[in-house]
Structure formats: structure tokens, C-alpha cells
Design a protein around this motif. Structure first.
Motif, PDB file in Angstrom:
ATOM      1  N   ASP A  12      37.906  47.282  47.944  1.00  0.00           N
ATOM      2  CA  ASP A  12      36.655  47.110  47.201  1.00  0.00           C
ATOM      3  C   ASP A  12      36.280  48.385  46.458  1.00  0.00           C
ATOM      4  N   ALA A  13      36.525  49.548  47.057  1.00  0.00           N
ATOM      5  CA  ALA A  13      36.209  50.815  46.381  1.00  0.00           C
ATOM      6  C   ALA A  13      37.042  50.967  45.109  1.00  0.00           C
ATOM      7  N   MET A  14      38.316  50.561  45.160  1.00  0.00           N
ATOM      8  CA  MET A  14      39.181  50.705  43.986  1.00  0.00           C
ATOM      9  C   MET A  14      38.844  49.701  42.895  1.00  0.00           C
ATOM     10  N   THR A  15      38.398  48.535  43.218  1.00  0.00           N
ATOM     11  CA  THR A  15      38.170  47.485  42.218  1.00  0.00           C
ATOM     12  C   THR A  15      36.718  47.405  41.740  1.00  0.00           C
ATOM     13  N   SER A  16      35.830  48.230  42.291  1.00  0.00           N
ATOM     14  CA  SER A  16      34.415  48.198  41.900  1.00  0.00           C
ATOM     15  C   SER A  16      34.143  49.301  40.881  1.00  0.00           C
ATOM     16  N   ASP A  17      33.200  49.022  39.997  1.00  0.00           N
ATOM     17  CA  ASP A  17      32.805  50.013  38.985  1.00  0.00           C
ATOM     18  C   ASP A  17      31.980  51.122  39.632  1.00  0.00           C
ATOM     19  N   ARG A  18      32.159  52.347  39.101  1.00  0.00           N
ATOM     20  CA  ARG A  18      31.372  53.493  39.515  1.00  0.00           C
ATOM     21  C   ARG A  18      30.813  54.173  38.241  1.00  0.00           C
ATOM     22  N   PRO A  19      29.790  55.016  38.371  1.00  0.00           N
ATOM     23  CA  PRO A  19      29.228  55.672  37.172  1.00  0.00           C
ATOM     24  C   PRO A  19      30.268  56.516  36.434  1.00  0.00           C
ATOM     25  N   TYR A  20      31.211  57.050  37.201  1.00  0.00           N
ATOM     26  CA  TYR A  20      32.184  57.959  36.605  1.00  0.00           C
ATOM     27  C   TYR A  20      33.511  57.295  36.286  1.00  0.00           C
ATOM     28  N   ARG A  21      33.665  55.987  36.603  1.00  0.00           N
ATOM     29  CA  ARG A  21      34.907  55.282  36.279  1.00  0.00           C
ATOM     30  C   ARG A  21      34.698  53.794  36.360  1.00  0.00           C
ATOM     31  N   LYS A  22      35.598  53.060  35.750  1.00  0.00           N
ATOM     32  CA  LYS A  22      35.568  51.601  35.816  1.00  0.00           C
ATOM     33  C   LYS A  22      36.538  51.150  36.902  1.00  0.00           C
ATOM     34  N   GLY A  23      36.190  50.056  37.581  1.00  0.00           N
ATOM     35  CA  GLY A  23      37.051  49.553  38.640  1.00  0.00           C
ATOM     36  C   GLY A  23      38.395  49.113  38.096  1.00  0.00           C
ATOM     37  N   MET A  24      39.460  49.360  38.886  1.00  0.00           N
ATOM     38  CA  MET A  24      40.809  49.012  38.454  1.00  0.00           C
ATOM     39  C   MET A  24      41.086  47.532  38.731  1.00  0.00           C
ATOM     40  N   PRO A  25      42.075  46.962  38.066  1.00  0.00           N
ATOM     41  CA  PRO A  25      42.433  45.563  38.315  1.00  0.00           C
ATOM     42  C   PRO A  25      42.933  45.373  39.752  1.00  0.00           C
ATOM     43  N   ALA A  26      42.776  44.149  40.236  1.00  0.00           N
ATOM     44  CA  ALA A  26      43.182  43.859  41.609  1.00  0.00           C
ATOM     45  C   ALA A  26      44.669  44.071  41.812  1.00  0.00           C
ATOM     46  N   ARG A  27      45.494  43.747  40.782  1.00  0.00           N
ATOM     47  CA  ARG A  27      46.941  43.905  40.930  1.00  0.00           C
ATOM     48  C   ARG A  27      47.311  45.368  41.186  1.00  0.00           C
ATOM     49  N   LYS A  28      46.645  46.284  40.438  1.00  0.00           N
ATOM     50  CA  LYS A  28      46.941  47.694  40.606  1.00  0.00           C
ATOM     51  C   LYS A  28      46.483  48.184  41.990  1.00  0.00           C
ATOM     52  N   ALA A  29      45.294  47.700  42.414  1.00  0.00           N
ATOM     53  CA  ALA A  29      44.785  48.088  43.734  1.00  0.00           C
ATOM     54  C   ALA A  29      45.740  47.606  44.827  1.00  0.00           C
ATOM     55  N   MET A  30      46.279  46.410  44.658  1.00  0.00           N
ATOM     56  CA  MET A  30      47.238  45.896  45.636  1.00  0.00           C
ATOM     57  C   MET A  30      48.485  46.762  45.680  1.00  0.00           C
ATOM     58  N   ALA A  31      48.913  47.252  44.517  1.00  0.00           N
ATOM     59  CA  ALA A  31      50.098  48.107  44.470  1.00  0.00           C
ATOM     60  C   ALA A  31      49.841  49.414  45.223  1.00  0.00           C
ATOM     61  N   ILE A  32      48.636  49.963  45.072  1.00  0.00           N
ATOM     62  CA  ILE A  32      48.288  51.199  45.783  1.00  0.00           C
ATOM     63  C   ILE A  32      48.248  50.954  47.290  1.00  0.00           C
ATOM     64  N   LEU A  33      47.689  49.812  47.678  1.00  0.00           N
ATOM     65  CA  LEU A  33      47.672  49.472  49.105  1.00  0.00           C
ATOM     66  C   LEU A  33      49.087  49.360  49.648  1.00  0.00           C
ATOM     67  N   ALA A  34      49.985  48.759  48.867  1.00  0.00           N
ATOM     68  CA  ALA A  34      51.366  48.591  49.310  1.00  0.00           C
ATOM     69  C   ALA A  34      52.044  49.946  49.484  1.00  0.00           C
ATOM     70  N   GLU A  35      51.735  50.879  48.589  1.00  0.00           N
ATOM     71  CA  GLU A  35      52.323  52.218  48.687  1.00  0.00           C
ATOM     72  C   GLU A  35      51.823  52.953  49.933  1.00  0.00           C
ATOM     73  N   GLY A  36      50.606  52.592  50.388  1.00  0.00           N
ATOM     74  CA  GLY A  36      50.013  53.291  51.532  1.00  0.00           C
ATOM     75  C   GLY A  36      50.346  52.668  52.875  1.00  0.00           C
ATOM     76  N   LYS A  37      51.247  51.675  52.886  1.00  0.00           N
ATOM     77  CA  LYS A  37      51.647  51.064  54.159  1.00  0.00           C
ATOM     78  C   LYS A  37      52.239  52.106  55.100  1.00  0.00           C
ATOM     79  N   GLY A  38      51.735  52.145  56.306  1.00  0.00           N
ATOM     80  CA  GLY A  38      52.296  53.028  57.312  1.00  0.00           C
ATOM     81  C   GLY A  38      51.824  54.461  57.220  1.00  0.00           C
ATOM     82  N   THR A  39      51.135  54.817  56.136  1.00  0.00           N
ATOM     83  CA  THR A  39      50.581  56.176  56.034  1.00  0.00           C
ATOM     84  C   THR A  39      49.063  56.111  56.137  1.00  0.00           C
TER      85      THR A  39
END
Length: 496
Positions: free
Chosen positions: A453-480
């Protein structure tokens, strides 16, 4: 002590009444209508019975004093201990069964053994002109009379103890705030109570009639063949009577016991939390009203439970909304994290109870941010090290806040997830630096949902990223950073 004296008085009155009915009426009628003896022998029999009664009363008094001691000791103290109150309550409940033990023990044996010994001596010395087998018949008659007395004593004592039980319970409530009870303990089962009662009621007249008839035959008929024929006939009648009484007692006990067992089974299901269960109305007697009342009660509890759950869910949602309202850019964050957490929980097959706790934990996972200053929480730019340290305190603050909410047991399942939702799978998270499966399950699940939710939600200093990209980041963080199992579960649920 007034209630105690009334208790003893009622027990004594019932004992005298039971003895009068059983001994004087039954025993007296048999003796007066079956025995033909002289006045001298009648006086000797009276002496034997009186002496035996004195021995019986002494033996029974000693046993009774031991039985009543826990109640007497409790009532003799101005402020008895709780253990003494509980012991007196249990002993009072046991009094009907103890009364049967006294009658079939010191009462019966204390009367019959001395009487048999003295009567045997009297016959041997010629003081009594009675056949020796009368002693055996008298012993059988004594058993019948004692059984009848025990039956009466049991049910009259069960009525007599009720005021004392009420008093003891009130004493426990007043002195210690404790509801003294048996907690489901069974002193005498309904099956045994009904079977023995129905059996005695059905067979007692048969045995008394057979016994009295035998005495009359022995006085008026000298033919042993006729006596033998009588006992052949009597044995058949007795066997039929005993068989029918036993069968009737068994059927009666089962008819009473079955609805009670059905209600007890359903009550255990209600106790375990299943308020959707209902007792089957299979009975046409008074149990029908009892079952209808029970079902009505459970239905009311179910409706109230559902209302309470709705209120609780609204309470958690309102708390989460109030927290999110501090920052327009994080509005709905807690609700979305709860939604994503439930997606993961269902994907990994958590139970309904676990899903409920997970939902509440996720709604309140950031409750500790209430203790973070607005200047830090709402800052647009990069946080300083000191400010970030303040932010890192919110899981610990959240746990502390929830620990203040009563009842504590309702909040207990939520605390581990609230405290640990910023732990990392590789052990580099906060506040405790837990690693791998040492991190509570809810903390690992909420960490995934919170990050997404933090990655896909808008913030004053940035726009939320697409869900596909957020999923890719989550996949990269598996096990770490995140638990691989929950990352995969979230990805599978998202695709579906």
C-alpha cells in the motif's frame, strides 16, 4: 446459626417421618398381622428391638456427626475461608446420598445385627417360641424396610438441603465475590436415581407380600409340599415383577436422561462459541418447554453477539479512520492494509478466527503513530535520523496503547502483529530485530500488505507506482525483507 439449626431440624423431622413410615407402618403391619405370639414374647421382642434401636442410634449419630462436620465448622466461624465454604457446599450436596449410606450402613446394620444375635439367643434359650428361620425372614424384611426408608430419606433430604445451599452460595458471594457451585460435577446421576427408585417402588410390594404370605403359611399349614408349591409360584411372580420393574426403571431413566444429554451436548457447543446451534425439539413433555426456552435464549445471544461484533468492527474501523485522518495522503491506509492482509491470510488458509484477529490487527497496526508529533509524521521531505527514530517507536507505542484496553484477553491476539509489522525477514527490521519465523505471523503478513500500500499510494513528494511494479519489488524482496510464503500468497491472490 439459625439457618443451620433449621437445617438440622428438617433433617431430623424427615428422618423420624421416614422411620415411622418404613418401620412402624410396614414393619408393624407385617408383625401384627402375621405373627401369633404371647404377650410375654411380645415384650421380649420389644426389649430386643429397643436395645437394637439404642445401638443403631448411637452408631448412626457418630456417622452423622462426621458427615455434618464440614458444614458445622463453616457455620461456626464468623468469616470462614473460601475453601471451607466450598467444602461445606459440596458436603451439603452430598447429604442425600450420605443419608442413604447411613441408613443402609449404621442404621440397618446397627439395628439388624444386634437384633439377630439377641433373637437367636432367645430362641436357643427358649425365651422365644419362634421358628429359627424367622430370623432369616426378619433379616430380609429389615433389608426391605431399610431400602424403603432410604428411598424416602433421599428425596426428603434433597428438599431439606436447598435453603442451606442458597445460604452457602450467598455467603461466598458476600465474603469473597465467588459464585460457589459444583461446576457441572454430578453427585448422583439421574440414571442411577431413577433406576433404583423405580425398581424399589415396583418390587417392594411384591417382596413384602411374599414375605408376609410365607409367615402366614408357616403358621397355618404344616405341609411342606404346599409351602414348596407356594414358593415355586412366588418365585415366578417375583422374577416377573423384578424383570418388569428393572425394564421400566431403565426405560424411565433413559427417557429422562436423553433430553438432558442432548441439551448438555448443545450447551457445550454454545460454550465453545457456536451460537448458531439449536437443540432439537423431539419431546412432547415438559422438556419441550425447556428446549424452546433454551433455543430462544441462544437465539438472543446469537443476535447480541452479531451486534457486538458489528460494533467492535465499527470501533476498530473508526479508530483506524481517525488515525488516517491526520494525513490526507494516508487516508484509508489502514483499511487497505487490512484488505490486503486478509487476501494473504485467505491465500495461506488461516482459520476464520485467525482472519478476524488479522483484520483487527491490520486496522490498528499504526495506532502507535498517535504518539508521533505532527511535525514529524506529516513532514514532506526526508526525515532526519532523530525524526526517523521517533517514527520507529510507533510499533512499541502501539503495543503499549492496546495493552491499556480492557479486557486484556481481547487485545492479546493483536499485540504481536502490531509490534512486529516493521520487522524484516533478514533480521534488519525494528523494534526487536527479529528474524525469519521468529517474527509473529501477523507481523510478517502485515509487513507485506503495508509495503504494497505504501508503494502504490500517492504521497506529497511522489506519485504511487503501478501495482505491477510494486509486485516486482515485493518479489525481489522475498527472503530478505519479506516472508517468501506470504509474498507468493499475495501475488497469487492478486492475480485471481
Amino acid at each position: 446459626m439459625g439457618i443451620y439449626r433449621r437445617f438440622l431440624r428438617d433433617l431430623l423431622r424427615n428422618y423420624i417421618m421416614g422411620s415411622g413410615i418404613a418401620v412402624l407402618v410396614v414393619g408393624g403391619v407385617i408383625i401384627s398381622t402375621t405373627l401369633s405370639i404371647s404377650n410375654t414374647e411380645l415384650l421380649r421382642l420389644f426389649f430386643i428391638m429397643t436395645s437394637s434401636l439404642c445401638i443403631m442410634m448411637l452408631a448412626e449419630f457418630l456417622v452423622f456427626r462426621r458427615h455434618v462436620r464440614p458444614i458445622h465448622n463453616m457455620m461456626g466461624k464468623e468469616k470462614p475461608e473460601l475453601a471451607a465454604i466450598r467444602a461445606a457446599y459440596l458436603q451439603t450436596h452430598r447429604f442425600p446420598a450420605l443419608s442413604v449410606m447411613r441408613i443402609m450402613g449404621p442404621h440397618f446394620l446397627g439395628l439388624s445385627i444386634p437384633a439377630v444375635i439377641m433373637a437367636s439367643i432367645g430362641i436357643a434359650q427358649g425365651w422365644l417360641d419362634l421358628p429359627a428361620f424367622y430370623i432369616g425372614l426378619a433379616g430380609i424384611g429389615a433389608i426391605l424396610v431399610a431400602s424403603m426408608h432410604a428411598l424416602l430419606e433421599f428425596f426428603t433430604t434433597a428438599q431439606a438441603i436447598r435453603p442451606m445451599l442458597v445460604h452457602i452460595r450467598e455467603l461466598g458471594q458476600r465474603l469473597y465475590g465467588e459464585d460457589v457451585s459444583l461446576d457441572g460435577r454430578v453427585i448422583v446421576s439421574i440414571q442411577r436415581k431413577f433406576q433404583l427408585s423405580a425398581f424399589l417402588i415396583g418390587t417392594m410390594p411384591l417382596f413384602l407380600f411374599s414375605l408376609a404370605t410365607q409367615i402366614r403359611l408357616s403358621n397355618s399349614v404344616s405341609s411342606p409340599e404346599l409351602t414348596l408349591d407356594y414358593w415355586k409360584w412366588a418365585a415366578i411372580i417375583l422374577l416377573l415383577g423384578v424383570g418388569f420393574s428393572s425394564l421400566g426403571a431403565r426405560l424411565l431413566a433413559k427417557d429422562i436422561q436423553q433430553p438432558i444429554e442432548d441439551l448438555h451436548r448443545v450447551m457445550k457447543e454454545v460454550q465453545s462459541g457456536d451460537l448458531g446451534v439449536r437443540a432439537s425439539d423431539l419431546y412432547s413433555d415438559e422438556f419441550s418447554r425447556l428446549i424452546a426456552g433454551f433455543n430462544h435464549m441462544v437465539k438472543g445471544l446469537d443476535a447480541r453477539e452479531k451486534m457486538n461484533n458489528l460494533l467492535l468492527q465499527s470501533y476498530y474501523a473508526t479508530l483506524a479512520a481517525a488515525l488516517d485522518a491526520r494525513d490526507a495522503y494516508t487516508a484509508g491506509h489502514s483499511t487497505r492494509v487490512a484488505k490486503y492482509s486478509l487476501m494473504i491470510g485467505r491465500a495461506v488458509n488461516l482459520s476464520e478466527q485467525e482472519l478476524d484477529w488479522l483484520n483487527k490487527t491490520a486496522l490498528l497496526h499504526d495506532i502507535g503513530k498517535i504518539g508521533v508529533r505532527d511535525a514529524v509524521l506529516l513532514k514532506d521531505g526526508r526525515l532526519t535520523d532523530e525524526e526517523f527514530e521517533q517514527i520507529k517507536r510507533h510499533p512499541d507505542l502501539g503495543e503499549s496503547i492496546l495493552k491499556q484496553i480492557e479486557p486484556a484477553e481481547a487485545m492479546a491476539p493483536l499485540l504481536p502483529g502490531v509490534r512486529s509489522h516493521h520487522e524484516r525477514y533478514d533480521g534488519r527490521g525494528y523494534p526487536d530485530g527479529l528474524k525469519g519465523e521468529d517474527i509473529p505471523v501477523f507481523g510478517r503478513i502485515i509487513a507485506v500488505a503495508d509495503a504494497f500500500d505504501a508503494m502504490t499510494s500517492d504521497r506529497p513528494y511522489r506519485k504511487g507506482m503501478p501495482a505491477r511494479k510494486a509486485m516486482a519489488i515485493l518479489a525481489e524482496g522475498k527472503g530478505t525483507q519479506w516472508d517468501p510464503r506470504f509474498i507468493q500468497g499475495f501475488m497469487d491472490a492478486w492475480r485471481e
